[in-house]
Design a protein around this motif. Structure first.
Motif, PDB file in Angstrom:
ATOM      1  N   GLU A   1       0.830  -1.199   0.000  1.00  0.00           N
ATOM      2  CA  GLU A   1       0.000   0.000   0.000  1.00  0.00           C
ATOM      3  C   GLU A   1       0.867   1.253   0.000  1.00  0.00           C
ATOM      4  O   GLU A   1       1.506   1.561   1.003  1.00  0.00           O
ATOM      5  CB  GLU A   1      -0.915   0.010   1.219  1.00  0.00           C
TER       6      GLU A   1
ATOM      7  N   ARG B   1       2.797   0.671   3.570  1.00  0.00           N
ATOM      8  CA  ARG B   1       2.510  -0.494   4.417  1.00  0.00           C
ATOM      9  C   ARG B   1       2.522  -1.761   3.587  1.00  0.00           C
ATOM     10  O   ARG B   1       2.082  -1.769   2.432  1.00  0.00           O
ATOM     11  CB  ARG B   1       1.140  -0.299   5.068  1.00  0.00           C
TER      12      ARG B   1
ATOM     13  N   ALA C   1       5.324  -4.545   9.436  1.00  0.00           N
ATOM     14  CA  ALA C   1       6.242  -3.560  10.013  1.00  0.00           C
ATOM     15  C   ALA C   1       6.828  -4.082  11.324  1.00  0.00           C
ATOM     16  O   ALA C   1       6.100  -4.490  12.235  1.00  0.00           O
ATOM     17  CB  ALA C   1       5.521  -2.236  10.258  1.00  0.00           C
TER      18      ALA C   1
ATOM     19  N   SER D   1       8.089   4.620   3.678  1.00  0.00           N
ATOM     20  CA  SER D   1       6.700   4.926   4.015  1.00  0.00           C
ATOM     21  C   SER D   1       5.812   3.906   3.315  1.00  0.00           C
ATOM     22  O   SER D   1       6.252   3.163   2.446  1.00  0.00           O
ATOM     23  CB  SER D   1       6.328   6.353   3.596  1.00  0.00           C
TER      24      SER D   1
ATOM     25  N   VAL E   1       3.758   2.043  -1.089  1.00  0.00           N
ATOM     26  CA  VAL E   1       5.088   1.776  -0.547  1.00  0.00           C
ATOM     27  C   VAL E   1       6.139   2.637  -1.244  1.00  0.00           C
ATOM     28  O   VAL E   1       6.207   2.697  -2.473  1.00  0.00           O
ATOM     29  CB  VAL E   1       5.443   0.288  -0.674  1.00  0.00           C
TER      30      VAL E   1
ATOM     31  N   ASP F   1       0.086  -6.629   9.373  1.00  0.00           N
ATOM     32  CA  ASP F   1       1.087  -5.629   9.020  1.00  0.00           C
ATOM     33  C   ASP F   1       2.473  -6.184   9.367  1.00  0.00           C
ATOM     34  O   ASP F   1       2.720  -6.617  10.493  1.00  0.00           O
ATOM     35  CB  ASP F   1       0.826  -4.336   9.807  1.00  0.00           C
TER      36      ASP F   1
ATOM     37  N   THR G   1       1.285  -5.790   4.010  1.00  0.00           N
ATOM     38  CA  THR G   1       0.576  -6.754   4.848  1.00  0.00           C
ATOM     39  C   THR G   1       0.601  -8.128   4.191  1.00  0.00           C
ATOM     40  O   THR G   1       0.639  -8.252   2.968  1.00  0.00           O
ATOM     41  CB  THR G   1      -0.891  -6.340   5.087  1.00  0.00           C
TER      42      THR G   1
END
Length: 387
Positions: A31, A83, A92, A81, A33, A90, A85
């Motif tokens: 998303e 996300r 991260a 920056s 990215v 997620d 998944t």
């Protein structure tokens, strides 16, 4: 015969298209990215959905961002920056060894002092899996990659293709949800690479896993992938099936990057139902292209035609032929199944490429070097693209 029918991929691949289902939940989601290395933007605002059991290809030239995107999914790089998944979670902050993802590197990275079986078992031992389970999985992987008789050998005793299979077996032994393949066939010769492409497809279907492959080899991506993401300068240019990428490129870059193509710069001179009239100053010719009847006169466009969709003859074409060019054969490449002819268009410096299938063993008078020829194509053979 029964075995061949059981393994046939046609019915599976024809019906597999979860990306067309609005209710389908993707397994992997990138998303917006972004990845920066200092001032350099390696991945620029990329969003992609990848579905369970999909064989997905990231395709593009060196430095386009495809490997960086894969490394972020594996956990070897973190997004600047955006996300990522996987199965709704997620990623991260999740370290690589905690992700249900495994990566097979181009170098294979086999341990030279270990046997084939020990190489395959290495990751399982690191996860403290029981000895009996390790033995079972190693046998399963050796069978899967057709190396049952090679378990006791060392990597230096194997061919390049066999080492590639060992690396693949080691990557699969931990049963990841997603297998990442970074230029996995680059070290193989052409014939073995082509054979292995089909083996990868069979293996992916048999295991029911999601595969993501990074490659700069257009043909490889076209063969193995359900969908291809074409990247350039860190940006996502087009995501589509191989057939759509080839026949319906969404821009000049994709048309030019995927396979061979002839591109004529032209100007719209008029439009009518079922077609657009064009004039190409580049070759001094008028063209008719099937397309949008709303095209505005004066608009600069590019007309793209694949070489195999063009006809060529030393004799004048039929009276109803459209888009006819005269020229001279500049060069010839005989490829066995195909012959490619480079034709210099009369009155210009433009070279067009024409491909002919070699349907017979010989022809009475093959087209040769310096022959004067006619080249033509149907209005629906090409596609109009923004200039």
């Amino acid at each position: 015969m029964a075995k061949a029918a059981q393994k046939a991929l046609g019915p599976i691949r024809r019906s597999f298209a979860p990306w067309l289902d609005p209710s389908a939940v993707p397994l992997i989601r990138f998303e917006n990215v972004v990845k920066r290395f200092g001032d350099f933007v390696a991945v620029d605002n990329v969003s992609i959905d990848i579905h369970q059991r999909e064989f997905f290809a990231l395709l593009g030239p060196s430095g386009c961002g495809k490997t960086t995107l894969m490394r972020m999914l594996a956990g070897f790089e973190a997004p600047t920056s955006g996300r990522i998944t996987l199965a709704g979670k997620d990623l991260a902050g999740v370290p690589p060894y905690r992700r249900p993802v495994n990566m097979m590197f181009q170098s294979y990275a086999l341990f030279p002092h270990m046997t084939v079986a020990q190489n395959i078992a290495f990751g399982l031992k690191q996860d403290n899996i029981g000895k009996a389970e390790i033995e079972t999985r190693v046998k399963e992987m050796l069978r899967l990659v057709k190396l049952e008789a090679f378990g006791a050998r060392k990597p230096h005793q194997l061919s390049g293709g066999q080492r590639q299979r060992v690396a693949l077996a080691r990557s699969l032994a931990k049963r990841p949800k997603v297998l990442l393949l970074d230029e996995p066939l680059g070290a193989l010769d052409k014939k073995l690479r082509e054979e292995t492409q089909f083996e990868l497809m069979d293996l992916q279907q048999e295991l029911g896993l999601t595969f993501m492959i990074v490659t700069h080899d257009q043909e490889e991506a076209m063969v193995v992938a359900d969908r291809i993401a074409v990247m350039n300068h860190g940006k996502l240019v087009q995501v589509a099936t191989p057939g759509e990428i080839y026949e319906q490129p969404n821009c000049r870059y994709v048309a030019d990057f995927i396979g061979d193509i002839n591109i004529f710069d032209a100007t719209v001179t008029g439009a009518e139902v079922g077609g657009t009239r064009l004039k190409s100053a580049e070759v001094g010719a008028d063209f008719v292209a099937a397309g949008d009847a709303s095209a505005v006169a004066g608009t600069e466009v590019a007309l793209a035609i694949r070489p195999e969709k063009m006809r060529i003859s030393t004799e004048p074409p039929p009276a109803d032929a459209t888009n006819v060019l005269k020229g001279e054969v500049w060069d010839i490449a005989y490829l066995g199944d195909w012959t490619t002819l480079l034709v210099k268009v009369e009155g210009s410096e433009k070279i067009v490429r024409v491909s002919r299938a070699n349907m017979t063993r010989s022809e009475a008078r093959p087209i040769g070097w310096d022959d004067k020829v006619f080249v033509w194509f149907a209005p629906d053979a090409g596609i109009l693209l923004a200039a």
